[in-house]
Write a protein that holds these residues in place. Structure first.
Motif, PDB file in Angstrom:
ATOM      1  N   VAL A 250       0.844  -1.194   0.000  1.00 10.46           N
ATOM      2  CA  VAL A 250       0.000   0.000   0.000  1.00 10.46           C
ATOM      3  C   VAL A 250       0.880   1.245   0.000  1.00 10.46           C
ATOM      4  N   ASP A 251       0.501   2.204  -0.818  1.00  5.90           N
ATOM      5  CA  ASP A 251       1.104   3.531  -0.845  1.00  5.90           C
ATOM      6  C   ASP A 251      -0.013   4.533  -0.565  1.00  5.90           C
ATOM      7  N   VAL A 252       0.256   5.515   0.290  1.00  7.78           N
ATOM      8  CA  VAL A 252      -0.755   6.526   0.620  1.00  7.78           C
ATOM      9  C   VAL A 252      -0.219   7.900   0.232  1.00  7.78           C
ATOM     10  N   ASP A 253      -0.982   8.604  -0.581  1.00  8.50           N
ATOM     11  CA  ASP A 253      -0.648   9.958  -1.018  1.00  8.50           C
ATOM     12  C   ASP A 253      -1.730  10.899  -0.495  1.00  8.50           C
ATOM     13  N   TRP A 254      -1.625  11.239   0.789  1.00 11.84           N
ATOM     14  CA  TRP A 254      -2.603  12.133   1.427  1.00 11.84           C
ATOM     15  C   TRP A 254      -2.156  13.574   1.180  1.00 11.84           C
ATOM     16  N   GLU A 255      -2.962  14.316   0.445  1.00 10.15           N
ATOM     17  CA  GLU A 255      -2.636  15.704   0.121  1.00 10.15           C
ATOM     18  C   GLU A 255      -3.696  16.632   0.712  1.00 10.15           C
ATOM     19  N   TYR A 256      -3.510  17.113   1.993  1.00 11.55           N
ATOM     20  CA  TYR A 256      -2.374  16.913   2.866  1.00 11.55           C
ATOM     21  C   TYR A 256      -2.861  16.894   4.295  1.00 11.55           C
ATOM     22  N   PRO A 257      -2.166  16.185   5.215  1.00  6.83           N
ATOM     23  CA  PRO A 257      -2.539  16.235   6.627  1.00  6.83           C
ATOM     24  C   PRO A 257      -2.468  17.671   7.165  1.00  6.83           C
ATOM     25  N   GLY A 258      -3.504  18.076   7.862  1.00  8.66           N
ATOM     26  CA  GLY A 258      -3.506  19.400   8.477  1.00  8.66           C
ATOM     27  C   GLY A 258      -3.713  20.549   7.531  1.00  8.66           C
ATOM     28  N   GLN A 259      -3.915  20.254   6.231  1.00  7.40           N
ATOM     29  CA  GLN A 259      -4.093  21.309   5.244  1.00  7.40           C
ATOM     30  C   GLN A 259      -5.182  20.913   4.249  1.00  7.40           C
ATOM     31  N   ALA A 260      -5.770  21.916   3.598  1.00  5.02           N
ATOM     32  CA  ALA A 260      -6.878  21.657   2.680  1.00  5.02           C
ATOM     33  C   ALA A 260      -6.425  21.106   1.341  1.00  5.02           C
ATOM     34  N   GLY A 261      -5.138  21.233   1.009  1.00  5.18           N
ATOM     35  CA  GLY A 261      -4.688  20.808  -0.307  1.00  5.18           C
ATOM     36  C   GLY A 261      -5.254  21.706  -1.395  1.00  5.18           C
ATOM     37  N   ASN A 262      -5.350  21.170  -2.606  1.00  2.67           N
ATOM     38  CA  ASN A 262      -5.822  21.964  -3.739  1.00  2.67           C
ATOM     39  C   ASN A 262      -7.306  21.794  -4.017  1.00  2.67           C
ATOM     40  N   ASN A 263      -7.981  20.990  -3.218  1.00  3.06           N
ATOM     41  CA  ASN A 263      -9.382  20.687  -3.508  1.00  3.06           C
ATOM     42  C   ASN A 263     -10.291  20.888  -2.306  1.00  3.06           C
ATOM     43  N   ASN A 264      -9.903  21.784  -1.398  1.00  6.55           N
ATOM     44  CA  ASN A 264     -10.722  22.055  -0.216  1.00  6.55           C
ATOM     45  C   ASN A 264     -11.090  20.767   0.514  1.00  6.55           C
ATOM     46  N   ASN A 265     -10.071  19.932   0.727  1.00  8.80           N
ATOM     47  CA  ASN A 265     -10.285  18.659   1.403  1.00  8.80           C
ATOM     48  C   ASN A 265     -10.622  18.877   2.872  1.00  8.80           C
ATOM     49  N   THR A 266     -11.316  17.912   3.445  1.00  9.90           N
ATOM     50  CA  THR A 266     -11.532  17.912   4.884  1.00  9.90           C
ATOM     51  C   THR A 266     -10.179  17.789   5.584  1.00  9.90           C
ATOM     52  N   PHE A 267      -9.938  18.620   6.575  1.00 14.17           N
ATOM     53  CA  PHE A 267      -8.675  18.532   7.312  1.00 14.17           C
ATOM     54  C   PHE A 267      -8.882  19.045   8.723  1.00 14.17           C
ATOM     55  N   ARG A 268      -7.969  18.641   9.601  1.00  9.28           N
ATOM     56  CA  ARG A 268      -8.007  19.035  11.009  1.00  9.28           C
ATOM     57  C   ARG A 268      -6.608  19.479  11.401  1.00  9.28           C
ATOM     58  N   PRO A 269      -6.390  20.757  11.601  1.00  9.53           N
ATOM     59  CA  PRO A 269      -5.036  21.274  11.838  1.00  9.53           C
ATOM     60  C   PRO A 269      -4.336  20.640  13.035  1.00  9.53           C
TER      61      PRO A 269
END
Length: 383
Positions: free
Chosen positions: A139-158
């Motif tokens: 398994v490879d995980v490309d989380w974009e990004y922990p603690g940040q919204a990334g480029n797509n307004n992702n759910t995140f928790r600082p």
């Protein structure tokens, strides 16, 4: 979805057996890894075009996630792709095939997936279930990004994402090792990590590295500071113009406790384009100008650049000896194109050897279908 919620919950029961979480130490591996991200995005892959003998690993991009479950967006095509990718092992028996979860457009719910012990267990079990079902290698995980919204307004928790990120890797290691005790196989665990300070501030690098076999450092998608024209995948800094470089990112990771042998440098098989405000310095370091309606810079994959753009149609290739990076500039249009080519790819491979890194990886295989760049990596790092 390929895996329905009820199926995934059964996987939880099958894969959630007891077992100690085992940190990953050095194992007998090929001296260097050459890893290709292969983007399917719902399509059937031209697997026969992949030069499997020059690769050590293939990361299949991307597996999606919702409601703490990993699933395939296009299960019929994905199933065919996995079968054919596994068939490449007839040409290269040591080739490893991994699923890659997330990416720029499928990381939206990863923060939710790792929020609680229950959700993490469910999320990881569904991923490990895919690995088991398709007889894959990890398994490879490309989380974009922990603690940040990334480029797509992702759910995140600082705040919560940082410790939960570490817990996620520990849970992956535990469940993969549990499966491995049944199949008598070591399953690989890797991730695609950013090298910006904003990213590393939200990740406990030394802690997560303990559970991982290696880390793919995305040493690309850089840009010039303060809306200036700059390189996107430079190996070294280039004066006051460059706050980011592959070398700086790698040194930062090592300084924070990640073993060099677990780090892989990233090579970009694609280009970025921008318009400079003036022709001074062939655009490098100049302010970025806004494109007018209808303007389009031919900054595609490397095959397209080499065949149709480099030193053609007004584009001149230049080499930045400080950054160790090529670029193109068109004095007439003021279009600037930044990319990796054979020379910069070779420099990155030499850097891997000089600094005792784990190898190199690239995004994305079919951005260079004529394989101009892969043989350069193989010649320097291959077995």
């Amino acid at each position: 979805m390929f895996i329905h919620h009820t199926q995934a919950l059964l996987l939880l029961l099958c894969l959630g057996g007891a077992g100690l979480t085992t940190p990953v130490s050095a194992r007998a591996q090929p001296p260097y890894k050459v890893i290709a991200y292969v983007g399917a995005f719902g399509h059937l892959l031209n697997v026969q075009a992949i030069d499997a003998k020059k690769l050590t690993h293939i990361n299949y991009a991307f597996v999606n996630c919702k409601d703490s479950l990993c699933y395939l967006d296009h299960p019929q095509n994905d199933t065919t792709n996995f079968h054919q990718l596994n068939g490449l092992k007839q040409l290269n028996p040591s080739l490893k095939i991994l699923i890659s979860i997330g990416g720029g457009t499928r990381s939206r719910f990863l923060s939710d997936a790792v929020l609680t012990p229950t959700s993490r267990h469910k999320f990881v079990a569904s991923a490990v279930g895919l690995v088991q079902h398709f007889d894959l290698d990890g398994v490879d995980v490309d989380w974009e990004y922990p603690g940040q919204a990334g480029n797509n307004n992702n759910t995140f928790r600082p705040v919560e994402d940082k410790p939960n990120f570490t817990r996620m890797w520990a849970e992956f290691r535990r469940q993969l090792d549990s499966l491995g005790r049944i199949t008598h196989k070591h399953y690989l665990l890797s991730g695609a990590f950013n090298v910006s300070k904003a990213y590393t501030d939200h990740v406990d690098l030394a802690a997560v590295a303990r559970y991982m076999d290696y880390i793919n450092l995305m040493t690309y998608d850089f840009s010039g500071p303060q809306h200036t024209v700059g390189h996107h995948t430079n190996l070294y800094g280039y004066g006051t113009l460059s706050p980011r470089s592959a070398d700086k990112g790698i040194r930062d990771y090592i300084a924070q406790g990640v073993p060099p042998g677990k780090l892989l440098i990233g090579v970009a098989f694609y280009a970025h384009g921008m318009k400079a405000a003036t022709t001074a310095h062939h655009g490098l370091g100049e302010k970025v100008d806004t494109l007018s309606t209808g303007e389009k810079i031919p900054a595609g994959g490397f095959t397209q650049l080499k065949d149709s753009v480099i030193n053609q149609h007004g584009y001149t290739r230049y080499w930045d000896s400080a950054a160790h990076a090529p670029y193109l500039f068109n004095d007439s249009t003021r279009y600037f194109i930044t990319y990796d080519d054979e020379a910069s790819t070779r420099e990155k491979a030499v850097y891997v050897q000089q600094h005792h890194l784990g190898g190199a990886f690239f995004w994305e295989y079919f951005n260079d279908p004529k394989t101009y760049l892969l043989p350069v990596l193989h010649a320097q790092l291959g077995q």
